[in-house]
Motif scaffolding. Structure first.
Motif: not given
Length: 126
Positions: A97-108
């Protein structure tokens, strides 16, 4: 738009190893967060590992820590998951999966990922 194409997976005996790849195409410029999730029959999808496409940050679920290795090749927009010492309980469909907004704190959180691969089956025989 981003497309994710997974490869790898298959059948392996307990204690064996497998490697998964996830190639992103389309708009892949940016420090995206990419993750691996898995879903076993009758169970909810669970977080496995995540990495920033730059490779600077990475994180593992406790269940796979020390056995799985996540990595990324930014130039190829590709993420990898090396799996070793596999157990029967690792059997599942694995999704990238990919998050294009780069929300590392919500990676789980699977809900932050707007793009998903088609899934690849990993079966570990005991």
């Amino acid at each position: 738009q981003v497309q994710l194409l997974e490869s790898g997976g298959g059948l392996v005996q307990a204690g064996g190893s497998l490697n998964l790849s996830c190639a992103a195409s389309g708009r892949t410029n940016g420090n995206y967060v990419m993750g691996w999730f898995r879903q076993a029959p009758g169970k909810e999808r669970e977080f496995v590992a995540a990495i920033t496409l730059s490779g600077v940050n990475f994180y593992y679920a406790n269940a796979v820590k020390g056995r799985f290795t996540i990595s990324a090749d930014n130039a190829k927009s590709t993420m990898y998951l090396g799996m070793s010492s596999l157990k029967a309980e690792d059997t599942a469909v694995y999704y990238c999966a990919l998050d294009s907004r780069g929300r590392w704190s919500s990676r789980f959180n699977s809900r932050i990922y707007g793009y998903w691969g088609q899934g690849t089956q990993v079966t570990v025989s005991s």
